[in-house]
Design a protein around this motif. Structure first.
Motif, PDB file in Angstrom:
ATOM      1  N   ALA A 138       0.959  -1.309   0.027  1.00 55.73           N
ATOM      2  CA  ALA A 138       0.140  -0.046  -0.079  1.00 55.73           C
ATOM      3  C   ALA A 138       0.906   1.296   0.200  1.00 55.73           C
ATOM      4  CB  ALA A 138      -0.966  -0.051   1.254  1.00 55.73           C
ATOM      5  N   GLY A 139       1.985   1.220  -0.774  1.00 55.11           N
ATOM      6  CA  GLY A 139       3.139   2.291  -0.815  1.00 55.11           C
ATOM      7  C   GLY A 139       3.710   2.403   0.263  1.00 55.11           C
ATOM      8  N   VAL A 140       3.971   1.533   1.515  1.00 61.90           N
ATOM      9  CA  VAL A 140       4.896   1.491   2.374  1.00 61.90           C
ATOM     10  C   VAL A 140       5.654   0.454   2.101  1.00 61.90           C
ATOM     11  CG1 VAL A 140       4.969   1.215   5.043  1.00 61.90           C
ATOM     12  CG2 VAL A 140       2.855   2.159   3.890  1.00 61.90           C
ATOM     13  N   GLN A 141       7.283   0.892   2.033  1.00 61.80           N
ATOM     14  CA  GLN A 141       8.221  -0.132   2.037  1.00 61.80           C
ATOM     15  C   GLN A 141       8.165  -0.974   3.064  1.00 61.80           C
ATOM     16  OE1 GLN A 141      10.225   0.286  -0.700  1.00 61.80           O
ATOM     17  NE2 GLN A 141       8.339   1.624  -1.218  1.00 61.80           N
ATOM     18  N   ALA A 142       8.398  -2.152   2.691  1.00 60.62           N
ATOM     19  CA  ALA A 142       8.654  -3.283   3.589  1.00 60.62           C
ATOM     20  C   ALA A 142       9.850  -4.489   3.077  1.00 60.62           C
ATOM     21  CB  ALA A 142       7.283  -4.015   3.852  1.00 60.62           C
ATOM     22  N   ARG A 143      10.432  -5.292   4.005  1.00 61.42           N
ATOM     23  CA  ARG A 143      11.259  -6.298   3.785  1.00 61.42           C
ATOM     24  C   ARG A 143      10.691  -7.553   3.928  1.00 61.42           C
ATOM     25  NH1 ARG A 143      17.532  -5.693   4.406  1.00 61.42           N
ATOM     26  NH2 ARG A 143      17.354  -4.656   2.489  1.00 61.42           N
ATOM     27  N   VAL A 144      10.534  -8.510   2.945  1.00 65.08           N
ATOM     28  CA  VAL A 144       9.611  -9.852   3.352  1.00 65.08           C
ATOM     29  C   VAL A 144      10.762 -10.746   3.486  1.00 65.08           C
ATOM     30  CG1 VAL A 144       7.883 -11.323   2.662  1.00 65.08           C
ATOM     31  CG2 VAL A 144       7.913  -8.862   2.184  1.00 65.08           C
ATOM     32  N   PHE A 145      10.585 -11.778   4.446  1.00 61.48           N
ATOM     33  CA  PHE A 145      11.440 -12.871   4.759  1.00 61.48           C
ATOM     34  C   PHE A 145      10.606 -14.117   4.488  1.00 61.48           C
ATOM     35  CE2 PHE A 145      13.015  -9.289   6.728  1.00 61.48           C
ATOM     36  CZ  PHE A 145      14.466  -9.346   6.647  1.00 61.48           C
ATOM     37  N   GLU A 146      10.966 -15.042   3.598  1.00 65.08           N
ATOM     38  CA  GLU A 146      10.163 -16.119   3.264  1.00 65.08           C
ATOM     39  C   GLU A 146      11.111 -17.235   3.608  1.00 65.08           C
ATOM     40  OE1 GLU A 146       7.370 -15.902  -0.376  1.00 65.08           O
ATOM     41  OE2 GLU A 146       8.788 -14.296  -0.490  1.00 65.08           O
ATOM     42  N   ARG A 189       7.373   5.529   7.526  1.00 68.80           N
ATOM     43  CA  ARG A 189       8.263   6.836   7.354  1.00 68.80           C
ATOM     44  C   ARG A 189       8.634   7.316   8.738  1.00 68.80           C
ATOM     45  NH1 ARG A 189       3.932  10.249   4.160  1.00 68.80           N
ATOM     46  NH2 ARG A 189       2.820   8.445   5.516  1.00 68.80           N
ATOM     47  N   LEU A 190       9.580   8.240   8.762  1.00 63.82           N
ATOM     48  CA  LEU A 190      10.022   8.521  10.081  1.00 63.82           C
ATOM     49  C   LEU A 190      10.057  10.112  10.226  1.00 63.82           C
ATOM     50  CD1 LEU A 190      13.269   6.376  10.307  1.00 63.82           C
ATOM     51  CD2 LEU A 190      11.255   5.852  11.141  1.00 63.82           C
ATOM     52  N   VAL A 191      10.218  10.600  11.491  1.00 60.38           N
ATOM     53  CA  VAL A 191      10.406  11.886  11.644  1.00 60.38           C
ATOM     54  C   VAL A 191      11.929  12.427  11.410  1.00 60.38           C
ATOM     55  CG1 VAL A 191      11.051  13.407  13.864  1.00 60.38           C
ATOM     56  CG2 VAL A 191       9.243  12.137  14.227  1.00 60.38           C
ATOM     57  N   PRO A 192      12.359  13.498  10.892  1.00 57.54           N
ATOM     58  CA  PRO A 192      11.138  14.589  10.899  1.00 57.54           C
ATOM     59  C   PRO A 192      10.478  14.879   9.442  1.00 57.54           C
ATOM     60  CG  PRO A 192      13.371  15.304  10.167  1.00 57.54           C
ATOM     61  CD  PRO A 192      13.557  13.761  10.252  1.00 57.54           C
ATOM     62  N   PRO A 238      -0.090  11.518  12.671  1.00 55.86           N
ATOM     63  CA  PRO A 238      -0.336  10.166  12.877  1.00 55.86           C
ATOM     64  C   PRO A 238       0.169   9.373  11.685  1.00 55.86           C
ATOM     65  CG  PRO A 238      -2.309  11.357  11.810  1.00 55.86           C
ATOM     66  CD  PRO A 238      -1.109  12.265  12.069  1.00 55.86           C
ATOM     67  N   GLU A 239       1.081   9.849  10.709  1.00 56.12           N
ATOM     68  CA  GLU A 239       1.375   9.519   9.543  1.00 56.12           C
ATOM     69  C   GLU A 239       2.361   8.037   9.693  1.00 56.12           C
ATOM     70  OE1 GLU A 239       0.665  10.524   6.732  1.00 56.12           O
ATOM     71  OE2 GLU A 239      -0.602  12.018   7.817  1.00 56.12           O
ATOM     72  N   GLN A 240       3.140   7.851  11.063  1.00 53.96           N
ATOM     73  CA  GLN A 240       3.619   6.672  11.211  1.00 53.96           C
ATOM     74  C   GLN A 240       2.814   5.519  11.361  1.00 53.96           C
ATOM     75  OE1 GLN A 240       4.943   9.654  12.159  1.00 53.96           O
ATOM     76  NE2 GLN A 240       6.906   9.489  12.215  1.00 53.96           N
ATOM     77  N   TYR A 241       1.577   5.945  12.250  1.00 55.03           N
ATOM     78  CA  TYR A 241       0.631   5.105  12.420  1.00 55.03           C
ATOM     79  C   TYR A 241      -0.137   4.518  11.211  1.00 55.03           C
ATOM     80  CZ  TYR A 241      -4.323   4.026  13.643  1.00 55.03           C
ATOM     81  OH  TYR A 241      -5.434   3.320  13.947  1.00 55.03           O
ATOM     82  N   TYR A 242      -0.630   5.490  10.419  1.00 54.52           N
ATOM     83  CA  TYR A 242      -1.065   5.315   9.104  1.00 54.52           C
ATOM     84  C   TYR A 242      -0.402   4.281   8.193  1.00 54.52           C
ATOM     85  CZ  TYR A 242      -5.234   8.450  10.050  1.00 54.52           C
ATOM     86  OH  TYR A 242      -6.308   8.994  10.569  1.00 54.52           O
ATOM     87  N   ASP A 243       0.902   4.450   8.085  1.00 53.88           N
ATOM     88  CA  ASP A 243       1.797   3.679   7.536  1.00 53.88           C
ATOM     89  C   ASP A 243       1.576   2.066   7.965  1.00 53.88           C
ATOM     90  OD1 ASP A 243       2.681   5.741   5.839  1.00 53.88           O
ATOM     91  OD2 ASP A 243       4.795   5.823   6.444  1.00 53.88           O
ATOM     92  N   ALA A 244       1.636   2.040   9.252  1.00 59.26           N
ATOM     93  CA  ALA A 244       1.761   0.517   9.886  1.00 59.26           C
ATOM     94  C   ALA A 244       0.207   0.227   9.739  1.00 59.26           C
ATOM     95  CB  ALA A 244       2.017   0.923  11.284  1.00 59.26           C
ATOM     96  N   LEU A 245      -0.892   0.949   9.720  1.00 58.59           N
ATOM     97  CA  LEU A 245      -2.131   0.229   9.472  1.00 58.59           C
ATOM     98  C   LEU A 245      -2.213  -0.129   8.060  1.00 58.59           C
ATOM     99  CD1 LEU A 245      -4.806  -0.157  10.695  1.00 58.59           C
ATOM    100  CD2 LEU A 245      -5.195   2.286  10.065  1.00 58.59           C
ATOM    101  N   ASN A 246      -1.944   0.607   7.277  1.00 61.09           N
ATOM    102  CA  ASN A 246      -2.041   0.694   5.699  1.00 61.09           C
ATOM    103  C   ASN A 246      -1.195  -0.661   5.416  1.00 61.09           C
ATOM    104  OD1 ASN A 246      -3.707   2.929   5.600  1.00 61.09           O
ATOM    105  ND2 ASN A 246      -2.365   4.177   4.597  1.00 61.09           N
ATOM    106  N   ALA A 247      -0.067  -0.889   5.677  1.00 59.65           N
ATOM    107  CA  ALA A 247       0.746  -2.001   5.469  1.00 59.65           C
ATOM    108  C   ALA A 247       0.047  -3.267   6.069  1.00 59.65           C
ATOM    109  CB  ALA A 247       2.255  -1.991   5.877  1.00 59.65           C
ATOM    110  N   SER A 248      -0.441  -3.166   7.134  1.00 61.40           N
ATOM    111  CA  SER A 248      -0.936  -4.356   7.765  1.00 61.40           C
ATOM    112  C   SER A 248      -2.269  -4.645   7.158  1.00 61.40           C
ATOM    113  CB  SER A 248      -1.226  -3.946   9.204  1.00 61.40           C
ATOM    114  OG  SER A 248      -0.148  -3.922   9.931  1.00 61.40           O
ATOM    115  N   GLN A 249      -3.269  -3.839   6.828  1.00 56.36           N
ATOM    116  CA  GLN A 249      -4.376  -4.146   6.080  1.00 56.36           C
ATOM    117  C   GLN A 249      -4.017  -4.575   4.646  1.00 56.36           C
ATOM    118  OE1 GLN A 249      -6.093  -0.058   6.302  1.00 56.36           O
ATOM    119  NE2 GLN A 249      -7.568  -0.819   8.084  1.00 56.36           N
ATOM    120  N   HIS A 250      -3.017  -3.909   4.116  1.00 57.00           N
ATOM    121  CA  HIS A 250      -2.856  -4.532   2.833  1.00 57.00           C
ATOM    122  C   HIS A 250      -2.380  -6.021   2.743  1.00 57.00           C
ATOM    123  CE1 HIS A 250      -1.587  -4.079  -1.466  1.00 57.00           C
ATOM    124  NE2 HIS A 250      -0.606  -5.029  -1.321  1.00 57.00           N
TER     125      HIS A 250
END
Length: 411
Positions: free
Chosen positions: A90-98, A149-152, A157-169
């Motif tokens: 969902a537009g949020v970067q992630a690393r996947v370990f399979e 994404r990080l400060v600054p 709530p952007e960090q929260y939305y990144d976490a939520l959007n990635a989880s939902q996706h």
């Protein structure tokens, strides 16, 4: 004036280095001299960052992350046992370990959020990369390490939305099928600020009826869960204990909530908790962080609450997120907590965040949620990621082993 002999100069440098490195530590803390050296390195990074910021060169967070990236950031290198790829959810970067060699059987999965005060670190750092690789290998599970994404650049709530959007996706049936993941066996987890995001997302997902897939368990590693009381017993006891100092945690909160750093002294004195007595929710809100009730006597010890009769309640007006459960999951209503999945909580005795974890565990239990709580008397903040050479601590090895064992038995 005669030049200082080389031996004398070396001696003076050694004394200066020892003075810089040495920090008085409790005798019960694991491998204190090793922790002193680790803390000295971290403090040096922060000093360099603060100097660069004072000189107008760059934000201190950018400097620290740049220094760390030169040593710690690793590419997505696969191994004989684990396939590693970088992707976007969902537009949020992630690393996947399979894990390899699982045929077409459905696998377990863990969505993981790294710590770092919502400002530092990355799931691509060596420490988190190795953590997720080991989890993938030992659990035979797909591990999704989310790089929110990080400060600054962004704040709550952007960090929260990144976490939520990635989880939902990731929890979409078609995405789970892509990774051969059993939709009934997905966990959410994180450490420190990542534990904060994991708890907040777990609350939202548990009460979101639009999602057909729910997290089976939540695993919170020394999570930061509230910003209303910076004088809990653990904050008072461990305020000057590496590697997360009380003043640094306050700064992280202010950066996360995009608050004026001049508020720091007021937060340290709990002046922001002097809520307007006319507010109907003031008593109810403070009850959720009332450590005199939520903590066991062994932790309360001789410490007294710091609750100013008068303070600076305007801080709460300027930073309303202080009262937002998405930023401070400990403030969630009982009905929300009741809906969340069984929890694993790890805390460390020598950590300012110790009491956040204990209070959250107590509130979850009161809501009827099963809780497993591992507490390490010789532990310090972030110890679990220090389980490999050269920053290898015995408590890090033990805590990581127990964390993975709990996931294996409960996921």
């Amino acid at each position: 004036m005669r030049p200082l002999p080389a031996a004398a100069a070396a001696l003076l440098l050694s004394v200066a280095a020892a003075y810089y490195v040495y920090v008085p530590l409790p005798s019960s803390l694991a491998e204190p001299w090793k922790l002193m050296v680790l803390d000295a390195v971290f403090r040096t990074f922060l000093h360099v960052g603060n100097l660069a910021q004072d000189l107008g060169i760059s934000h201190y967070v950018h400097v620290v992350n740049y220094i760390v990236s030169q040593v710690e950031i690793k590419g997505p290198r696969s191994s004989e046992t684990v396939r590693v790829t970088d992707t976007s959810l969902a537009g949020v970067q992630a690393r996947v370990f399979e894990p390899k060699g699982m045929d077409r059987r459905l696998r377990r999965a863990v969505v993981y959020f790294h710590g770092g005060g919502w400002a530092l670190g990355s799931g691509k750092m060596r420490s988190f990369d190795l953590l997720c690789r080991r989890m993938a290998e030992e659990l035979h599970a797909v591990i999704v390490s989310v790089d929110y994404r990080l400060v600054p650049e962004v704040h709550f709530p952007e960090q929260y939305y990144d976490a939520l959007n990635a989880s939902q996706h990731f929890l979409k049936p078609e995405v789970l099928a892509q990774y051969s993941v059993d939709p009934e066996r997905v966990a959410i987890s994180g450490d420190s600020a990542g534990g904060n995001l994991a708890a907040a997302v777990a609350q939202q997902m548990a009460t979101d009826n639009s999602s057909s897939v729910k997290f089976k368990v939540q695993a919170l590693i020394y999570p930061v869960l509230q910003a209303l009381d910076f004088n809990t017993p653990s904050y008072q006891q461990n305020g000057d204990t590496p590697i997360l100092y009380r003043s640094l945690m306050v700064l992280f909160w202010l950066e996360y909530l995009n608050g004026d750093t001049s508020f720091a002294s007021s937060l340290l004195a709990n002046n922001h908790t002097a809520l307007d007595p006319g507010r109907l929710d003031a008593v109810e809100t403070m009850a959720k962080v009332n450590w005199t009730r939520l903590l066991p006597p062994a932790l309360r010890k001789h410490y007294k609450p710091v609750a100013p009769a008068r303070g600076a309640p305007r801080i709460v007006d300027e930073l309303p997120a202080l009262l937002d459960a998405r930023a401070a999951p400990l403030l969630a209503e009982q009905a929300v907590l009741r809906a969340t999945p069984p929890a694993y909580i790890m805390t460390c005795e020598h950590d300012v965040l110790r009491d956040d974890g204990f209070m959250y565990g107590r509130r979850l239990e009161e809501a009827g949620v099963p809780v497993t709580h591992d507490h390490y008397e010789d532990g310090f903040h972030a110890c679990m990621v220090f389980s490999v050479w050269p920053a290898k601590f015995s408590v890090g090895t033990r805590s990581l082993k127990n964390y993975i064992r709990w996931l294996d038995r409960n996921l």
